[in-house]
Design a protein around this motif. Structure first.
Motif, PDB file in Angstrom:
ATOM      1  N   ALA A  26       0.775  -1.285   0.317  1.00 42.37           N
ATOM      2  CA  ALA A  26       0.030   0.237  -0.165  1.00 42.37           C
ATOM      3  C   ALA A  26       0.797   1.481   0.044  1.00 42.37           C
ATOM      4  O   ALA A  26       0.359   2.120  -0.771  1.00 42.37           O
ATOM      5  N   ARG A  27       2.261   0.936   0.144  1.00 37.54           N
ATOM      6  CA  ARG A  27       3.156   2.275   0.642  1.00 37.54           C
ATOM      7  C   ARG A  27       3.576   2.467  -0.767  1.00 37.54           C
ATOM      8  O   ARG A  27       5.025   3.212  -0.747  1.00 37.54           O
ATOM      9  N   GLY A  28       3.777   1.456  -1.557  1.00 39.07           N
ATOM     10  CA  GLY A  28       4.864   0.750  -2.609  1.00 39.07           C
ATOM     11  C   GLY A  28       6.164   1.078  -2.023  1.00 39.07           C
ATOM     12  O   GLY A  28       6.853   1.768  -2.932  1.00 39.07           O
ATOM     13  N   GLN A  29       6.442   0.451  -1.394  1.00 38.18           N
ATOM     14  CA  GLN A  29       7.740   0.080  -0.467  1.00 38.18           C
ATOM     15  C   GLN A  29       7.897  -1.345  -0.825  1.00 38.18           C
ATOM     16  O   GLN A  29       7.268  -2.617  -0.018  1.00 38.18           O
ATOM     17  N   ARG A  30       9.602  -1.724  -0.310  1.00 35.31           N
ATOM     18  CA  ARG A  30       9.420  -3.410  -0.249  1.00 35.31           C
ATOM     19  C   ARG A  30      10.673  -3.024   0.990  1.00 35.31           C
ATOM     20  O   ARG A  30      11.171  -1.742   1.072  1.00 35.31           O
ATOM     21  N   VAL A  31      10.256  -4.241   1.900  1.00 33.86           N
ATOM     22  CA  VAL A  31      11.143  -4.600   3.321  1.00 33.86           C
ATOM     23  C   VAL A  31      11.767  -5.370   3.076  1.00 33.86           C
ATOM     24  O   VAL A  31      11.562  -6.961   2.366  1.00 33.86           O
ATOM     25  N   ALA A  32      12.528  -5.660   3.546  1.00 34.92           N
ATOM     26  CA  ALA A  32      14.002  -6.463   4.212  1.00 34.92           C
ATOM     27  C   ALA A  32      13.114  -7.377   4.862  1.00 34.92           C
ATOM     28  O   ALA A  32      13.162  -6.587   5.806  1.00 34.92           O
ATOM     29  N   GLN A  69       5.897 -19.075   1.023  1.00 36.33           N
ATOM     30  CA  GLN A  69       5.344 -17.638   1.197  1.00 36.33           C
ATOM     31  C   GLN A  69       5.485 -16.547   1.350  1.00 36.33           C
ATOM     32  O   GLN A  69       5.590 -15.001   0.442  1.00 36.33           O
ATOM     33  N   ALA A  70       6.551 -16.181   2.494  1.00 35.95           N
ATOM     34  CA  ALA A  70       7.821 -14.911   1.793  1.00 35.95           C
ATOM     35  C   ALA A  70       8.481 -14.101   1.167  1.00 35.95           C
ATOM     36  O   ALA A  70       8.847 -13.717   0.822  1.00 35.95           O
ATOM     37  N   ALA A  71       8.985 -16.049   0.353  1.00 38.27           N
ATOM     38  CA  ALA A  71      10.086 -15.300  -1.014  1.00 38.27           C
ATOM     39  C   ALA A  71       8.873 -15.150  -2.061  1.00 38.27           C
ATOM     40  O   ALA A  71       9.585 -14.838  -2.797  1.00 38.27           O
ATOM     41  N   THR A  72       7.159 -15.190  -1.945  1.00 37.10           N
ATOM     42  CA  THR A  72       7.145 -14.999  -3.196  1.00 37.10           C
ATOM     43  C   THR A  72       6.230 -13.989  -3.081  1.00 37.10           C
ATOM     44  O   THR A  72       4.954 -13.322  -3.537  1.00 37.10           O
ATOM     45  N   ALA A  73       5.825 -13.191  -1.382  1.00 36.39           N
ATOM     46  CA  ALA A  73       5.170 -12.271  -1.382  1.00 36.39           C
ATOM     47  C   ALA A  73       5.486 -10.863  -1.967  1.00 36.39           C
ATOM     48  O   ALA A  73       7.090 -10.986  -1.835  1.00 36.39           O
ATOM     49  N   PRO A  74       4.740 -10.505  -3.175  1.00 35.47           N
ATOM     50  CA  PRO A  74       5.235  -9.206  -3.886  1.00 35.47           C
ATOM     51  C   PRO A  74       6.025  -7.974  -3.101  1.00 35.47           C
ATOM     52  O   PRO A  74       6.430  -7.197  -3.539  1.00 35.47           O
ATOM     53  N   ASN A  75       6.432  -8.180  -1.462  1.00 36.07           N
ATOM     54  CA  ASN A  75       6.668  -6.544  -1.808  1.00 36.07           C
ATOM     55  C   ASN A  75       7.660  -6.915  -0.403  1.00 36.07           C
ATOM     56  O   ASN A  75       7.806  -6.344   0.469  1.00 36.07           O
ATOM     57  N   LEU A  76       7.749  -8.231  -0.116  1.00 35.46           N
ATOM     58  CA  LEU A  76       9.231  -8.516   0.926  1.00 35.46           C
ATOM     59  C   LEU A  76      10.120  -9.347   0.167  1.00 35.46           C
ATOM     60  O   LEU A  76       9.909 -10.197  -0.547  1.00 35.46           O
ATOM     61  N   ASP A  77      11.104  -8.739   0.577  1.00 32.05           N
ATOM     62  CA  ASP A  77      12.602  -9.563   0.360  1.00 32.05           C
ATOM     63  C   ASP A  77      13.480 -10.398   1.408  1.00 32.05           C
ATOM     64  O   ASP A  77      13.467  -9.705   2.102  1.00 32.05           O
ATOM     65  N   LEU A  78      12.940 -11.818   1.476  1.00 32.40           N
ATOM     66  CA  LEU A  78      13.345 -12.664   2.282  1.00 32.40           C
ATOM     67  C   LEU A  78      14.950 -12.968   2.291  1.00 32.40           C
ATOM     68  O   LEU A  78      15.596 -13.608   1.227  1.00 32.40           O
ATOM     69  N   VAL A  79      15.594 -12.027   2.636  1.00 34.75           N
ATOM     70  CA  VAL A  79      17.357 -12.209   3.449  1.00 34.75           C
ATOM     71  C   VAL A  79      17.308 -13.120   4.369  1.00 34.75           C
ATOM     72  O   VAL A  79      18.885 -12.925   3.748  1.00 34.75           O
ATOM     73  N   GLY A  80      16.894 -13.673   4.618  1.00 34.75           N
ATOM     74  CA  GLY A  80      17.941 -13.993   6.212  1.00 34.75           C
ATOM     75  C   GLY A  80      16.873 -15.454   6.890  1.00 34.75           C
ATOM     76  O   GLY A  80      15.200 -15.439   6.868  1.00 34.75           O
ATOM     77  N   ALA A 103      17.962 -27.115   3.147  1.00 34.07           N
ATOM     78  CA  ALA A 103      16.480 -27.902   2.309  1.00 34.07           C
ATOM     79  C   ALA A 103      15.552 -26.619   1.615  1.00 34.07           C
ATOM     80  O   ALA A 103      15.354 -27.084   0.278  1.00 34.07           O
ATOM     81  N   HIS A 104      16.832 -25.222   1.935  1.00 37.33           N
ATOM     82  CA  HIS A 104      14.755 -24.776   1.024  1.00 37.33           C
ATOM     83  C   HIS A 104      16.062 -23.402   0.308  1.00 37.33           C
ATOM     84  O   HIS A 104      15.550 -22.525  -0.359  1.00 37.33           O
ATOM     85  N   ARG A 105      17.202 -23.862  -0.028  1.00 36.80           N
ATOM     86  CA  ARG A 105      18.224 -23.066  -0.543  1.00 36.80           C
ATOM     87  C   ARG A 105      17.765 -23.253  -2.171  1.00 36.80           C
ATOM     88  O   ARG A 105      17.918 -21.756  -3.095  1.00 36.80           O
ATOM     89  N   ASP A 106      16.480 -23.836  -3.253  1.00 37.09           N
ATOM     90  CA  ASP A 106      16.820 -23.337  -4.874  1.00 37.09           C
ATOM     91  C   ASP A 106      15.165 -22.802  -4.731  1.00 37.09           C
ATOM     92  O   ASP A 106      14.887 -22.377  -5.864  1.00 37.09           O
ATOM     93  N   VAL A 107      14.363 -22.291  -3.655  1.00 39.79           N
ATOM     94  CA  VAL A 107      12.603 -21.978  -3.890  1.00 39.79           C
ATOM     95  C   VAL A 107      13.528 -20.103  -4.011  1.00 39.79           C
ATOM     96  O   VAL A 107      14.451 -19.357  -3.049  1.00 39.79           O
ATOM     97  N   PRO A 108      12.654 -20.225  -5.189  1.00 42.56           N
ATOM     98  CA  PRO A 108      12.916 -18.963  -6.088  1.00 42.56           C
ATOM     99  C   PRO A 108      12.357 -17.664  -4.815  1.00 42.56           C
ATOM    100  O   PRO A 108      11.286 -17.398  -4.109  1.00 42.56           O
ATOM    101  N   GLY A 109      13.249 -16.523  -4.911  1.00 41.33           N
ATOM    102  CA  GLY A 109      12.502 -15.598  -4.009  1.00 41.33           C
ATOM    103  C   GLY A 109      13.936 -14.923  -2.989  1.00 41.33           C
ATOM    104  O   GLY A 109      13.243 -14.812  -2.468  1.00 41.33           O
ATOM    105  N   PHE A 110      14.412 -16.410  -2.443  1.00 41.69           N
ATOM    106  CA  PHE A 110      14.571 -16.592  -1.181  1.00 41.69           C
ATOM    107  C   PHE A 110      16.194 -16.450  -1.442  1.00 41.69           C
ATOM    108  O   PHE A 110      17.481 -17.501  -1.613  1.00 41.69           O
ATOM    109  N   ALA A 111      16.640 -15.785  -0.917  1.00 43.70           N
ATOM    110  CA  ALA A 111      17.609 -15.239  -0.926  1.00 43.70           C
ATOM    111  C   ALA A 111      19.121 -15.190   0.440  1.00 43.70           C
ATOM    112  O   ALA A 111      18.825 -14.848   1.114  1.00 43.70           O
ATOM    113  N   PHE A 112      19.639 -16.392   0.806  1.00 36.25           N
ATOM    114  CA  PHE A 112      20.533 -16.328   2.157  1.00 36.25           C
ATOM    115  C   PHE A 112      21.205 -15.240   2.853  1.00 36.25           C
ATOM    116  O   PHE A 112      22.645 -16.072   2.727  1.00 36.25           O
TER     117      PHE A 112
END
Ligand SMILES: *Cc1c(COP(=O)(O)O)cnc(C)c1O
Length: 442
Positions: A154-160, A201-212, A240-249
C-alpha cells in the motif's frame, strides 16, 4: 580481588569496582557519595564495563567469522546515553515494540541499523517501521507476514525481512525465558512444517525481500551446545530450501541470550567462548552444505548491560521471627527489579559501608512493596545490617530498570553513568508529580 565480607566478588561487580577503606568505588565514584547525592534506590552503569562488553562480543565474533553485524537487544535496558555508546561501538539495534523504535528514532539511531522483532507487532507498529525505513523486520508468524506484505504494498515499498524460526531446541534455562522449543509463542516451527510454508510464502510475497533466517533460544543460556544444535537444525532447514525462488540467504542469526555471571559460584561462558564455538561451527556447517557465506548477526542484550549495572539501596526495617527467619528490608524491591519474583533470579549482595566485616548472620533481603514475593535475596549471609546501611546489588543492569514499574506508586529510580570519577545523571528519579502526570480530570 574485590573483598566483600571475606569473599571475592570481582567476577560480578563492574570491572572498575574497587574496595576502599571507606567503602567501594565504581568508575572512580564512591558509592556512598553517589547515594547521598542522588538518593536511593539508585542504579549506576559503569561506562568502562559497557564498552568492554560491546567490544568483547563484536571483536570475538569477528575473530571467528568474516562478516559479523552485532546488534544490541534494546529491551535489556534502553537509554539515550547507552545508545550513544552502542552506536559508537558499531552496533545495530534490536527493537521489539513501537515504543523502542520511537525511542531509538528520537535519539537519531540510524533506521537502516534497526531490526524489528516481536510475536505480535500491530499493524500500527509495522506502519511505523515502514515509515521509518528500518533495516529488517524479523517476521514471526503468518498474520504478520500477510499484514506486512499488504502494508508495504500500500505504501509502494519493499521491505527486507528475516524469518524467525523455532528450531525445537531446549537451552535449559527458566521456563519463562525459553523461546526456541516447539511449545513456544515465538517464531515459525521447523518441525511442524510451518517454517517451510512461511519461507515459501515470504519468498513469493510481492513486497517482501526474504534475506535471512533467525532463531533465538531464550535467555540466559549458560551452555554452548544448544546454540550449535540449533545452528545445525537451522542450516539443514536452509539447505532444504536453497532453491526456493525469491529466497536469498544473505543473513543468519543464532539470536542472543548469552549468559552473564550473577553469582560468584556460577560462572558464565565468555564472549570468546561463545564466538569460538559458534563462528567455526557456522563456517563448517555452511561449507558442508555449500551455502555460501551469509552475514552473521548476533543479538546480545543482557551480556552487554548486566554486569555494568549496580543497584544501591538503603537498609531500613528489620523483623526477626525466632527460629524461622530474619527479614531486612530496603527502600526498593520488585518495582525496580522484578527478576527475583518473576524468574527466581538470585544475586550477590554487598554491604557497601561494611565490606571488610565478615558475613556473620543469615538474613532475607526484602523489598518495600506489598507482596510477600517481593524478596531481593533469600537466605543470604551478610554482616549484621543496621538501618541506614547501604547495600549494593551487582549485575543489575539488564531487565531491572527495563522492567521497572510504578507498583505501589513507586518512583522509578535515578540512573547515573560513572566514569573516571565523574557521575552523570542519565535518568532523573521520578517525582510524585510524575505519578499524576497522566491523570485526566473529568
Ligand atoms: C530478548 C532477545 C534478545 C536478547 O536476549 P539477551 O538475553 O538479553 O541477550 C535477542 N534476540 C531476541 C530475538 C530477543 O527477543
Amino acid at each position: 580481588m574485590l573483598n566483600v565480607h571475606g569473599r571475592d566478588l570481582s567476577s560480578v561487580f563492574p570491572l572498575t569496582a574497587r574496595a576502599t577503606a571507606a567503602g567501594m568505588t565504581i568508575g572512580g565514584c564512591d558509592l556512598a557519595a553517589l547515594a547521598r547525592r542522588f538518593g536511593t534506590p539508585l542504579y549506576l552503569f559503569d561506562e568502562i564495563t559497557l564498552r568492554h562488553q560491546l567490544r568483547a562480543f563484536r571483536d570475538a565474533f569477528r575473530a571467528h567469522y568474516p562478516d559479523v553485524l552485532p546488534l544490541y537487544a534494546a529491551k535489556a535496558y534502553l537509554g539515550r546515553a547507552l545508545l550513544r555508546l552502542v552506536r559508537e561501538e558499531g552496533y545495530g539495534l534490536d527493537v521489539v515494540s513501537g515504543g523502542e523504535l520511537a525511542f531509538a528514532r528520537a535519539v537519531g539511531y540510524p533506521p537502516e541499523m534497526i531490526y524489528f522483532h516481536g510475536n505480535n507487532k500491530t499493524p500500527a507498529e509495522l506502519e511505523e517501521a515502514l515509515a521509518a525505513g528500518i533495516g529488517r523486520v524479523v517476521v514471526d508468524n503468518f498474520v504478520e507476514l500477510e499484514t506486512l506484505d499488504r502494508l508495504a504494498g500500500a505504501r509502494g515499498q519493499r521491505v527486507a525481512v528475516v524469518l524467525r524460526v523455532s528450531p525445537g531446541i531446549d537451552p535449559h534455562t527458566h521456563s519463562k525465558t525459553t523461546t526456541g522449543i516447539v511449545d513456544s509463542k515465538f517464531g515459525f516451527t521447523i518441525a511442524t512444517g510451518q517454517a517451510s510454508e512461511a519461507l515459501r510464502q515470504a519468498a513469493t510475497a510481492p513486497n517482501l525481500d526474504l534475506v535471512g533466517i533467525h532463531s533465538h533460544l531464550g535467555s540466559p543460556i549458560f551452555e554452548i551446545a544448544p546454540y550449535l544444535e540449533a545452528l545445525a537444525v537451522v542450516l539443514d532447514f536452509v539447505a532444504a530450501h536453497r532453491d526456493v525462488p525469491g529466497f536469498a540467504f544473505r543473513e543468519i542469526s543464532p539470536g542472543g541470550g548469552f549468559a552473564v555471571q550473577y553469582l560468584a559460584s556460577t560462572p558464565a561462558p565468555t564472549p570468546s567462548d561463545y564466538a569460538a564455538a559458534i563462528g567455526p561451527a557456522l563456517c563448517q556447517g555452511l561449507e558442508a552444505r555449500r551455502l555460501g557465506q551469509p552475514r552473521l548477526f548476533i543479538e546480545p542484550g543482557r551480556a552487554i548491560v548486566g554486569r555494568a549495572g549496580v543497584a544501591i539501596y538503603t537498609v531500613g526495617a528489620r523483623k526477626t521471627i525466632p527460629g524461622v527467619r530474619t527479614y531486612v528490608s530496603v527502600d526498593g524491591g520488585m518495582a525496580d527489579n522484578i527478576r527475583p519474583a518473576l524468574y527466581d533470579a538470585r544475586y550477590e549482595v554487598a554491604v557497601v559501608n561494611r565490606l571488610a566485616e565478615p558475613a556473620s548472620e543469615v538474613i532475607t533481603l526484602a523489598g518495600k512493596y506489598c507482596e510477600s514475593g517481593d524478596i531481593l535475596a533469600r537466605d543470604i549471609a551478610l554482616p549484621p545490617l543496621q538501618p541506614g546501611d547501604l547495600v549494593a546489588l551487582p549485575v543489575a543492569g539488564a531487565y531491572a530498570p527495563a522492567m521497572a514499574s510504578n507498583y505501589n506508586m513507586a518512583l522509578k529510580p535515578a540512573i547515573v553513568l560513572v566514569r573516571d570519577g565523574e557521575a552523570k545523571l542519565i535518568r532523573r528519579r521520578e517525582t510524585y508529580e510524575d505519578l499524576l502526570r497522566f491523570e485526566v480530570d473529568d
